[in-house]
Design a protein around this motif. Structure first.
Motif, PDB file in Angstrom:
ATOM      1  N   ARG A 137      -5.430   2.052  41.387  1.00  9.77           N
ATOM      2  CA  ARG A 137      -4.948   2.650  40.140  1.00  9.77           C
ATOM      3  C   ARG A 137      -4.458   1.558  39.185  1.00  9.77           C
ATOM      4  NH1 ARG A 137      -2.332   6.378  42.360  1.00  9.77           N
ATOM      5  NH2 ARG A 137      -0.197   5.584  42.340  1.00  9.77           N
ATOM      6  N   GLN A 138      -3.781   0.560  39.725  1.00 11.07           N
ATOM      7  CA  GLN A 138      -3.317  -0.554  38.894  1.00 11.07           C
ATOM      8  C   GLN A 138      -4.494  -1.331  38.308  1.00 11.07           C
ATOM      9  OE1 GLN A 138      -0.678  -2.889  41.338  1.00 11.07           O
ATOM     10  NE2 GLN A 138       0.733  -1.188  41.644  1.00 11.07           N
ATOM     11  N   LEU A 139      -5.552  -1.500  39.103  1.00  7.27           N
ATOM     12  CA  LEU A 139      -6.745  -2.193  38.606  1.00  7.27           C
ATOM     13  C   LEU A 139      -7.324  -1.460  37.405  1.00  7.27           C
ATOM     14  CD1 LEU A 139      -9.051  -3.442  41.517  1.00  7.27           C
ATOM     15  CD2 LEU A 139      -8.004  -4.789  39.695  1.00  7.27           C
TER      16      LEU A 139
ATOM     17  N   GLY B 270     -15.158  -0.420  36.006  1.00  6.66           N
ATOM     18  CA  GLY B 270     -14.709   0.836  36.597  1.00  6.66           C
ATOM     19  C   GLY B 270     -15.634   1.297  37.711  1.00  6.66           C
ATOM     20  N   ASP B 271     -16.941   1.127  37.506  1.00  5.32           N
ATOM     21  CA  ASP B 271     -17.910   1.495  38.547  1.00  5.32           C
ATOM     22  C   ASP B 271     -17.709   0.639  39.802  1.00  5.32           C
ATOM     23  OD1 ASP B 271     -19.036   3.407  36.938  1.00  5.32           O
ATOM     24  OD2 ASP B 271     -20.703   2.149  36.260  1.00  5.32           O
ATOM     25  N   ALA B 272     -17.444  -0.662  39.582  1.00  5.08           N
ATOM     26  CA  ALA B 272     -17.225  -1.559  40.727  1.00  5.08           C
ATOM     27  C   ALA B 272     -15.955  -1.175  41.482  1.00  5.08           C
ATOM     28  CB  ALA B 272     -17.137  -3.008  40.238  1.00  5.08           C
ATOM     29  N   ILE B 273     -14.903  -0.822  40.755  1.00  5.48           N
ATOM     30  CA  ILE B 273     -13.648  -0.396  41.389  1.00  5.48           C
ATOM     31  C   ILE B 273     -13.863   0.890  42.177  1.00  5.48           C
ATOM     32  CG2 ILE B 273     -11.298   0.419  40.954  1.00  5.48           C
ATOM     33  CD1 ILE B 273     -11.323  -1.442  38.456  1.00  5.48           C
TER      34      ILE B 273
ATOM     35  N   GLU C  57     -15.815   2.588  49.416  1.00  2.00           N
ATOM     36  CA  GLU C  57     -16.245   1.850  50.615  1.00  2.00           C
ATOM     37  C   GLU C  57     -15.098   1.657  51.601  1.00  2.00           C
ATOM     38  OE1 GLU C  57     -19.013   0.161  53.104  1.00  2.00           O
ATOM     39  OE2 GLU C  57     -19.347   1.203  51.188  1.00  2.00           O
ATOM     40  N   VAL C  58     -13.886   1.384  51.114  1.00  2.00           N
ATOM     41  CA  VAL C  58     -12.763   1.153  52.032  1.00  2.00           C
ATOM     42  C   VAL C  58     -12.368   2.421  52.777  1.00  2.00           C
ATOM     43  CG1 VAL C  58     -11.843  -0.761  50.671  1.00  2.00           C
ATOM     44  CG2 VAL C  58     -10.980   1.547  50.270  1.00  2.00           C
ATOM     45  N   LYS C  59     -12.798   3.567  52.278  1.00  2.00           N
ATOM     46  CA  LYS C  59     -12.486   4.826  52.944  1.00  2.00           C
ATOM     47  C   LYS C  59     -13.473   5.157  54.059  1.00  2.00           C
ATOM     48  CE  LYS C  59     -10.245   6.929  48.915  1.00  2.00           C
ATOM     49  NZ  LYS C  59     -10.319   8.000  47.880  1.00  2.00           N
TER      50      LYS C  59
ATOM     51  N   LEU D 125     -15.214  -7.878  45.381  1.00  2.00           N
ATOM     52  CA  LEU D 125     -14.017  -8.657  45.071  1.00  2.00           C
ATOM     53  C   LEU D 125     -14.364  -9.880  44.226  1.00  2.00           C
ATOM     54  CD1 LEU D 125     -12.096  -8.529  48.472  1.00  2.00           C
ATOM     55  CD2 LEU D 125     -11.160  -7.822  46.259  1.00  2.00           C
ATOM     56  N   THR D 126     -15.435 -10.573  44.616  1.00  2.00           N
ATOM     57  CA  THR D 126     -15.859 -11.760  43.871  1.00  2.00           C
ATOM     58  C   THR D 126     -16.229 -11.407  42.440  1.00  2.00           C
ATOM     59  OG1 THR D 126     -16.687 -12.793  45.909  1.00  2.00           O
ATOM     60  CG2 THR D 126     -17.509 -13.657  43.814  1.00  2.00           C
ATOM     61  N   TYR D 127     -16.974 -10.310  42.286  1.00  2.00           N
ATOM     62  CA  TYR D 127     -17.380  -9.869  40.951  1.00  2.00           C
ATOM     63  C   TYR D 127     -16.173  -9.524  40.084  1.00  2.00           C
ATOM     64  CZ  TYR D 127     -19.098  -6.694  37.333  1.00  2.00           C
ATOM     65  OH  TYR D 127     -19.337  -6.068  36.128  1.00  2.00           O
TER      66      TYR D 127
END
Length: 288
Positions: free
Chosen positions: A226-228, A244-247, A253-255, A268-270
């Motif tokens: 959310r902060q991102l 926003g799409d990358a976030i 994915e982490v879920k 993360l790199t992007y």
């Protein structure tokens, strides 16, 4: 907080930082974020109300970042102390515009709301630093806890003045290490001496309870994502959409039961290449 409100708060931070609170009009803030003055007053009662929400938003965000350290159970107390100070310094450095407001004229005189906000903010910071010291040094710190607390807060304040206001290119990691070394020596030398600031003298701050219970990992990641999103709201629409799409993809994915490490690392790199302040990304990386 809605995206529109966050955009307005970010514009207010820029305008207040650049011209000062008194010299900035609501019309200028509205123009900066591309909204009508009428909408601005629909979302915020007044310029003072907007300023208060600027403070509360940044204050809350800094303390939420600090929670990540408490999730890592492998860290010894001294390392938790150092990492917490580092997060605080990074937050102040990454939010230069906000902290510039603190050094400009604010409407404290004859303004009860601003005075109350200032006192709450000071009490929260003192309580937070007191908690860090008690966690790190435990019973050794107890007899002189308030002397240690104001020492820590004063040192941090001066470093922030140098790195934010005077733009000294100091290494934040080395500053955090130096501060902890200094407090180590102070506790060793003064823990058996009589306190200058007694609990009775600091009674009004003794009653302030600072709540920093560690969040669960998934709760912390939700807050960080959310902060991102809040950090990219002021970017041009095409770039904001891509980031926003990358976030969104990373959050999804982490879920997964078995997140793909190569994909997370690529995202993360992007994001690090395109997001101006990467402190939030580094916290996500630590959690992953």
């Amino acid at each position: 907080m809605t995206e529109r409100r966050m955009e307005i708060i970010q514009s207010a931070i820029k305008c207040f930082s650049r011209k000062g609170y008194f010299s900035t009009s609501m019309q200028e803030i509205a123009e900066d974020c591309g909204v009508s003055k009428g909408l601005l007053y629909k979302l915020f009662d007044s310029k003072e109300d907007l300023l208060i929400q600027v403070f509360e938003s940044n204050h809350k965000r800094m303390f939420e970042k600090a929670r990540t350290i408490y999730l890592d159970k492998t860290l010894v107390p001294r390392e938790v102390f150092k990492q917490s100070i580092l997060i605080e310094l990074e937050g102040m450095f990454e939010n230069k515009d906000f902290f510039n407001i603190l050094y400009k004229s604010l409407p404290k005189e004859n303004n009860k709301e601003i005075q109350a906000l200032s006192k709450r903010t000071r009490a929260a910071m003192l309580s937070w630093h007191k908690k860090l010291l008690l966690d790190a040094y435990q019973e050794e710190a107890e007899p002189i806890i308030w002397d240690l607390t104001v020492t820590l807060q004063g040192v941090i304040k001066e470093y922030v003045q140098l790195i934010v206001q005077e733009q000294k290119p100091a290494n934040l990691h080395r500053i955090a290490e130096y501060i902890v070394d200094t407090l180590d020596a102070t506790v060793e030398k003064h823990s058996d001496k009589q306190a200058v600031l007694t609990k009775e003298l600091m009674e009004e701050y003794e009653t302030y309870q600072f709540d920093l219970e560690p969040l669960e990992r998934h709760e912390q990641l939700e807050k960080l994502f959310r902060q991102l999103r809040e950090q990219i709201v002021s970017l041009p629409r095409p770039e904001r959409s891509e980031l926003g799409d990358a976030i969104n993809l990373m959050e999804q994915e982490v879920k997964e039961e078995k997140p793909r490490e190569f994909l997370l690392q690529a995202l993360l790199t992007y994001l690090k290449q395109h997001v101006e302040t990467i402190g939030t990304l580094e916290q996500i990386e630590r959690l992953l």
